[in-house]
Design a protein around this motif. Structure first.
Motif, PDB file in Angstrom:
ATOM      1  N   ARG A 237      -3.780 -29.772  33.539  1.00 62.52           N
ATOM      2  CA  ARG A 237      -4.229 -28.399  33.286  1.00 62.52           C
ATOM      3  C   ARG A 237      -5.511 -28.058  34.047  1.00 62.52           C
ATOM      4  O   ARG A 237      -6.590 -27.936  33.454  1.00 62.52           O
ATOM      5  CB  ARG A 237      -4.460 -28.156  31.762  1.00 62.52           C
ATOM      6  CG  ARG A 237      -3.344 -28.563  30.856  1.00 62.52           C
ATOM      7  CD  ARG A 237      -2.025 -27.877  31.160  1.00 62.52           C
ATOM      8  NE  ARG A 237      -2.172 -26.457  31.250  1.00 62.52           N
ATOM      9  CZ  ARG A 237      -1.805 -25.734  32.345  1.00 62.52           C
ATOM     10  NH1 ARG A 237      -1.254 -26.308  33.396  1.00 62.52           N
ATOM     11  NH2 ARG A 237      -1.969 -24.439  32.347  1.00 62.52           N
ATOM     12  N   VAL A 238      -5.406 -27.932  35.345  1.00 63.32           N
ATOM     13  CA  VAL A 238      -6.563 -27.492  36.121  1.00 63.32           C
ATOM     14  C   VAL A 238      -6.141 -26.446  37.151  1.00 63.32           C
ATOM     15  O   VAL A 238      -5.202 -26.667  37.921  1.00 63.32           O
ATOM     16  CB  VAL A 238      -7.262 -28.655  36.872  1.00 63.32           C
ATOM     17  CG1 VAL A 238      -8.579 -28.163  37.505  1.00 63.32           C
ATOM     18  CG2 VAL A 238      -7.550 -29.825  35.946  1.00 63.32           C
TER      19      VAL A 238
ATOM     20  N   SER B  70      -1.390 -27.613  39.593  1.00 58.59           N
ATOM     21  CA  SER B  70      -0.154 -27.925  38.842  1.00 58.59           C
ATOM     22  C   SER B  70       1.078 -28.094  39.711  1.00 58.59           C
ATOM     23  O   SER B  70       2.073 -28.655  39.245  1.00 58.59           O
ATOM     24  CB  SER B  70       0.137 -26.803  37.841  1.00 58.59           C
ATOM     25  OG  SER B  70      -0.899 -26.687  36.908  1.00 58.59           O
TER      26      SER B  70
ATOM     27  N   ALA C 131      -0.493 -19.646  43.221  1.00 52.13           N
ATOM     28  CA  ALA C 131      -0.082 -20.928  42.627  1.00 52.13           C
ATOM     29  C   ALA C 131       0.842 -21.707  43.571  1.00 52.13           C
ATOM     30  O   ALA C 131       0.822 -22.933  43.606  1.00 52.13           O
ATOM     31  CB  ALA C 131       0.618 -20.673  41.289  1.00 52.13           C
TER      32      ALA C 131
ATOM     33  N   SER D 204      -4.666 -22.358  35.912  1.00 49.58           N
ATOM     34  CA  SER D 204      -5.028 -21.009  36.364  1.00 49.58           C
ATOM     35  C   SER D 204      -4.708 -20.014  35.252  1.00 49.58           C
ATOM     36  O   SER D 204      -5.231 -18.902  35.214  1.00 49.58           O
ATOM     37  CB  SER D 204      -4.322 -20.640  37.668  1.00 49.58           C
ATOM     38  OG  SER D 204      -2.974 -20.964  37.615  1.00 49.58           O
TER      39      SER D 204
ATOM     40  N   THR E 194      -3.944 -23.484  41.865  1.00 49.31           N
ATOM     41  CA  THR E 194      -3.724 -24.436  40.782  1.00 49.31           C
ATOM     42  C   THR E 194      -3.467 -25.844  41.315  1.00 49.31           C
ATOM     43  O   THR E 194      -3.010 -25.997  42.456  1.00 49.31           O
ATOM     44  CB  THR E 194      -2.533 -23.992  39.907  1.00 49.31           C
ATOM     45  OG1 THR E 194      -2.360 -24.942  38.853  1.00 49.31           O
ATOM     46  CG2 THR E 194      -1.225 -23.892  40.690  1.00 49.31           C
TER      47      THR E 194
HETATM   48  C1  LIG Z   1       2.453 -17.503  39.531  1.00 51.41           C
HETATM   49  C2  LIG Z   1       1.873 -18.484  38.576  1.00 51.41           C
HETATM   50  N1  LIG Z   1       0.588 -18.369  38.246  1.00 51.41           N
HETATM   51  C3  LIG Z   1       0.000 -19.214  37.390  1.00 51.41           C
HETATM   52  C4  LIG Z   1       0.708 -20.233  36.806  1.00 51.41           C
HETATM   53  C5  LIG Z   1       0.022 -21.097  35.804  1.00 51.41           C
HETATM   54  O1  LIG Z   1      -0.300 -22.327  36.356  1.00 51.41           O
HETATM   55  P1  LIG Z   1      -1.289 -23.315  35.684  1.00 51.41           P
HETATM   56  O2  LIG Z   1      -0.525 -24.561  35.434  1.00 51.41           O
HETATM   57  O3  LIG Z   1      -2.386 -23.526  36.699  1.00 51.41           O
HETATM   58  O4  LIG Z   1      -1.830 -22.706  34.436  1.00 51.41           O
HETATM   59  C6  LIG Z   1       2.060 -20.400  37.106  1.00 51.41           C
HETATM   60  C7  LIG Z   1       2.835 -21.450  36.459  1.00 51.41           C
HETATM   61  O5  LIG Z   1       3.991 -21.631  36.616  1.00 51.41           O
HETATM   62  C8  LIG Z   1       2.657 -19.491  38.010  1.00 51.41           C
HETATM   63  O6  LIG Z   1       3.945 -19.581  38.302  1.00 51.41           O
END
Ligand SMILES: Cc1ncc(COP(=O)(O)O)c(C=O)c1O
Length: 373
Positions: free
Chosen positions: A236-237, A227, A195, A94, A225
Motif C-alpha cells: 500500500r504505497v 502497486s 497508476a 495512491s 503507485t
Molecule cells: C487508476 C487507478 N488509480 C489508483 C489505483 C489505486 O492504487 P493503489 O494501490 O496505489 O491505491 C488503482 C488501482 O487499481 C487504479 O486503477
C-alpha cells in the motif's frame, strides 16, 4: 435498541468500493484448491526482489513507529523524478491520496469533473465530501478531455483523469492533456492518475507529465503507485507530485503514520529495480497480445489497452461470465458497478495463468457464440 445517530447525508448515497474477489475467499466459498486471480491488475511476477530484500530486513524494526512523512522515500522520489522532496507526498496507496485531495479541496456543492467510465474511486471520494460530481461521456472509450474542459465552471475544484484509464485501458496524449490544462479554470486542480504509467510510457504521444508538465502547471498533480509495475500492491504505497504548497495541504491532513516502516524502506529499493520493471513490462506486452487474440477468437470485443489488463465486451453478461469462471477457479472483474454489465476486465497474468484463463473462457461460453463488435 436501534442505533439512533444518523450518518452524514452524503454517506447514504455512497456504495462501497467492490474490490476484486480474493483467492482465499474463492477457495473458502467454493472449496477449490487451485485459484488464479486476474481481477485487480496486480503484478503476476510477484513483488520486486530488490524491494523484498529490504522489506525483510526492515521488518526487524517493526517495534518502532515509522517516520510519519516518509522523508527517505520522499527524498528518493525527488531524486528519481528530479523534483524537490517538498513536491512529493507519499500515501497509503495512491487511493489515500485521492481521498486526501477530496478532503483538502472539496466543500459541499463544489464541482468535480470525472469521466463516465473513469476510475470509480474518484467519484466515490468526491461524493463522500458532498460535492457535485459531473460525469462526462467518453469518446471511443477514452476520456474526452475537450468535453471535460467544457464541463468545468468557476465552481470546479477537481478534474480527475486516469491516464491510462481503469477499466477501459485507454489513454490520452500529451497534447490533449496540455490542452485541458490550458482550458480548465485556474481554480480547478487537474489530477492525473498514472497508476499504469509503466505500461504506457513507450507509446508515442503519451505524456511525460512528471518531467515536463508538473513544473509548468501549478494546477496539476500527478499520482503514481508502487502497486502495479513494482508488484507491491500489498504494501500500500502510492505518491503524488505537485506544487509544494498543494502538497503541504495534503501533508497536513494525512494520518500521522500513513505509510508503514518496512513499506517506506522497501519502496526506496524498488525505485532501483529497473530490471524487474523492464521484465514486468515486456512480459505484459507479449501476454496482453496473446490474451487479446485468444479472447477475440472466442467472440469477445477486446479494446486496445495501454495497461496490464484488457477491457472486453463479453458474449455473455459480465456477471454471468464472472460466476462461470469462478466455478473454474479463475477470478476476473465484472464491470456492473461501472454501468457496463456487458463488459469484463481481465488482468494479464503469467503465460500459464493466461492459458488457464482462455481454456476457462472457452468452457464458460455457450457453443459457437457469435462475435460481438
Ligand atoms: C487508476 C487507478 N488509480 C489508483 C489505483 C489505486 O492504487 P493503489 O494501490 O496505489 O491505491 C488503482 C488501482 O487499481 C487504479 O486503477
Amino acid at each position: 435498541m436501534a442505533f439512533m445517530t444518523p450518518p452524514r447525508r452524503a454517506l447514504r448515497e455512497i456504495f462501497p468500493y467492490q474490490p476484486g474477489k480474493s483467492i482465499a475467499s474463492v477457495q473458502r466459498e467454493l472449496g477449490l484448491r487451485s485459484v488464479i486471480k486476474l481481477a485487480s491488475n496486480e503484478n503476476p511476477l510477484g513483488p520486486s526482489p530488490r524491494a523484498m530484500a529490504v522489506y525483510r530486513r526492515a521488518g526487524k524494526s517493526n517495534a518502532l513507529y515509522p517516520e510519519g512523512a516518509s522523508p527517505e522515500l520522499r527524498a528518493a522520489l525527488g531524486r528519481f523524478h528530479t523534483v524537490r522532496p517538498e513536491s512529493v507526498i507519499v500515501g497509503n496507496g495512491s487511493d489515500e491520496i485521492i481521498r486526501l485531495l477530496c478532503e483538502a479541496f472539496l466543500e459541499t456543492e463544489d464541482e468535480v469533473v470525472v469521466s463516465q467510465h473513469g476510475f470509480i474511486r474518484f467519484k466515490q471520494q468526491a461524493a463522500l465530501m458532498g460535492a457535485r460530481v459531473i460525469e462526462v461521456p467518453m469518446t471511443d472509450w477514452t476520456h474526452d478531455l475537450e468535453l471535460m474542459a467544457k464541463a468545468t465552471s468557476p465552481r470546479t475544484k477537481l478534474v480527475f483523469v486516469a491516464n491510462p484509464n481503469n477499466p477501459t485501458g485507454t489513454y490520452n496524449t500529451s497534447d490533449e492533456i496540455s490542452a485541458l490544462l490550458k482550458a480548465a479554470p485556474k481554480t480547478a486542480l487537474v489530477v492525473l492518475d498514472e497508476a499504469y504509467f509503466h505500461f504506457a510510457q513507450a507509446i508515442p504521444g503519451y505524456p511525460r507529465s512528471l518531467s515536463d508538465l508538473v513544473a509548468e502547471h501549478d494546477n496539476l498533480v500527478v499520482l503514481r503507485t508502487f502497486s502495479k509495475a513494482y508488484g507491491l500492491a500489498g504494501l500500500r504505497v502510492g505518491y503524488a507530485v505537485g506544487d509544494p504548497e498543494l502538497v503541504g495541504w495534503l501533508d497536513r491532513i494525512r494520518m500521522p503514520f500513513n505509510v508503514n516502516l518496512p513499506a517506506q524502506q522497501a519502496c526506496v529499493a524498488a525505485l532501483k529495480d529497473f530490471t524487474f520493471v523492464q521484465r514486468t513490462v515486456a512480459l505484459n506486452e507479449a501476454q496482453r497480445a496473446f490474451v487479446a487474440r485468444g479472447m477475440g477468437d472466442l467472440g469477445f470485443g477486446v479494446g486496445e489497452s495501454a495497461t496490464n489488463f484488457v477491457f472486453a465486451r463479453s458474449p455473455l453478461p459480465g456477471r454471468e461470465l464472472f460466476k462461470a469462471l469462478l466455478r473454474q477457479g479463475v477470478i476476473v472483474r465484472p464491470l456492473d458497478e461501472y454501468g457496463l454489465p456487458q463488459f469484463i476486465r481481465v488482468s494479464i497474468g503469467t503465460p500459464t495463468q493466461n492459458k488457464t484463463l482462455l481454456k476457462a473462457l472457452h468452457k464458460a461460453l455457450p457453443r459457437r457464440s457469435a462475435a460481438v463488435a
